[in-house]
Design a protein around this motif. Structure first.
Motif, mmCIF file in Angstrom:
data_model
loop_
_atom_site.group_PDB
_atom_site.id
_atom_site.type_symbol
_atom_site.label_atom_id
_atom_site.label_comp_id
_atom_site.label_asym_id
_atom_site.label_seq_id
_atom_site.Cartn_x
_atom_site.Cartn_y
_atom_site.Cartn_z
ATOM 1 N N SER A 45 0.855 -1.184 0.000
ATOM 2 C CA SER A 45 0.000 0.000 0.000
ATOM 3 C C SER A 45 0.890 1.233 0.000
ATOM 4 N N THR A 46 0.540 2.213 -0.839
ATOM 5 C CA THR A 46 1.360 3.413 -0.946
ATOM 6 C C THR A 46 0.496 4.665 -1.003
ATOM 7 N N PHE A 47 1.107 5.782 -0.582
ATOM 8 C CA PHE A 47 0.447 7.071 -0.755
ATOM 9 C C PHE A 47 0.282 7.294 -2.246
ATOM 10 N N ASP A 48 -0.911 7.752 -2.662
ATOM 11 C CA ASP A 48 -1.218 7.846 -4.083
ATOM 12 C C ASP A 48 -1.346 9.286 -4.576
ATOM 13 N N ALA A 49 -2.057 10.156 -3.824
ATOM 14 C CA ALA A 49 -2.333 11.483 -4.378
ATOM 15 C C ALA A 49 -2.896 12.429 -3.329
ATOM 16 N N TRP A 50 -2.858 13.726 -3.670
ATOM 17 C CA TRP A 50 -3.585 14.761 -2.959
ATOM 18 C C TRP A 50 -4.761 15.146 -3.829
ATOM 19 N N GLU A 51 -5.899 15.399 -3.214
ATOM 20 C CA GLU A 51 -7.081 15.797 -3.988
ATOM 21 C C GLU A 51 -7.764 16.980 -3.311
ATOM 22 N N TRP A 52 -8.188 17.939 -4.120
ATOM 23 C CA TRP A 52 -8.942 19.098 -3.639
ATOM 24 C C TRP A 52 -10.315 19.041 -4.278
ATOM 25 N N GLU A 53 -11.337 18.872 -3.446
ATOM 26 C CA GLU A 53 -12.722 18.734 -3.920
ATOM 27 C C GLU A 53 -13.509 19.995 -3.573
ATOM 28 N N ASN A 54 -14.266 20.497 -4.538
ATOM 29 C CA ASN A 54 -15.110 21.669 -4.343
ATOM 30 C C ASN A 54 -16.514 21.357 -4.832
ATOM 31 N N LYS A 55 -17.486 21.584 -3.966
ATOM 32 C CA LYS A 55 -18.892 21.339 -4.302
ATOM 33 C C LYS A 55 -19.625 22.673 -4.217
ATOM 34 N N PHE A 56 -20.410 22.955 -5.256
ATOM 35 C CA PHE A 56 -21.162 24.200 -5.330
ATOM 36 C C PHE A 56 -22.650 23.891 -5.405
ATOM 37 N N GLN A 57 -23.438 24.454 -4.506
ATOM 38 C CA GLN A 57 -24.896 24.279 -4.528
ATOM 39 C C GLN A 57 -25.470 25.397 -5.394
ATOM 40 N N LEU A 58 -26.160 25.015 -6.487
ATOM 41 C CA LEU A 58 -26.641 25.987 -7.455
ATOM 42 C C LEU A 58 -28.107 26.376 -7.273
ATOM 43 N N THR A 59 -28.883 25.560 -6.577
ATOM 44 C CA THR A 59 -30.294 25.885 -6.329
ATOM 45 C C THR A 59 -30.573 25.819 -4.836
ATOM 46 N N GLU A 60 -31.586 26.541 -4.411
ATOM 47 C CA GLU A 60 -31.996 26.522 -3.011
ATOM 48 C C GLU A 60 -32.621 25.160 -2.700
#
Length: 165
Positions: free
Chosen positions: A90-105
């Motif tokens: 098992s090895t370190f694989d990656a860094w990830e930056w996730e962004n979620k945007f809510q477009l409707t109420e």
């Protein structure tokens, strides 16, 4: 009248996301993302999964993330990811930056709509950068909730160019 108009716009958006793509299966630690954002929410997110490969061996992946609801419409999260392939440690694989945007109420329309944008930087620089984006749809039917993630994944700055999935 507005419902039909919005449904047509959502269908057009969903179809445009699949232009020039090839089908892809989910990875062992992939999951369904909801379009709802809560301002001020703090999150520690641990994901793990495994899948059986055609040769009978197993591939595994896991990640841990720290997230924050920065506004009423934007949630951001940073992940560290690990991977295990058969016959390898098992090895370190990656860094990830996730962004979620809510477009409707939430609950205002028949379908709650959001948008996801992820950027991944693998440890192995020959893998380039991975971008994942697309609409997040959610609707409720009585006691049932339905979610649909129409996501496109593309690698850039990669040794061998490939199509989006």
């Amino acid at each position: 009248m507005h419902t039909v108009k919005h449904a047509g716009a959502l269908a057009a958006l969903a179809l445009s996301c699949f232009a020039y793509t090839v089908p892809a299966a989910a990875g062992p630690s992939d999951y369904v993302v909801t379009p709802i954002v809560e301002e001020g929410e703090r999150e520690i997110d641990f994901k793990a999964g495994t899948r059986k490969l055609r040769d009978g061996t197993r591939e595994s992946a896991w990640s841990i993330g720290l997230g924050y609801g920065a506004t009423s419409w934007w949630f951001t999260e940073l992940y560290a990811k690990w991977h295990h392939e058969p016959g390898a440690p098992s090895t370190f694989d990656a860094w990830e930056w996730e962004n979620k945007f809510q477009l409707t109420e939430t609950g205002k329309y028949p379908v709650d709509v959001g948008f996801l944008l992820e950027i991944e930087r693998p440890k192995d620089r020959s893998e380039g950068y991975e971008y994942k984006w697309g609409p997040l749809l959610q609707s409720e039917f009585g006691l049932w909730q339905a979610n649909l993630n129409l996501l496109v994944e593309k690698h850039i700055r990669i040794a061998e160019p490939e199509k989006a999935e």
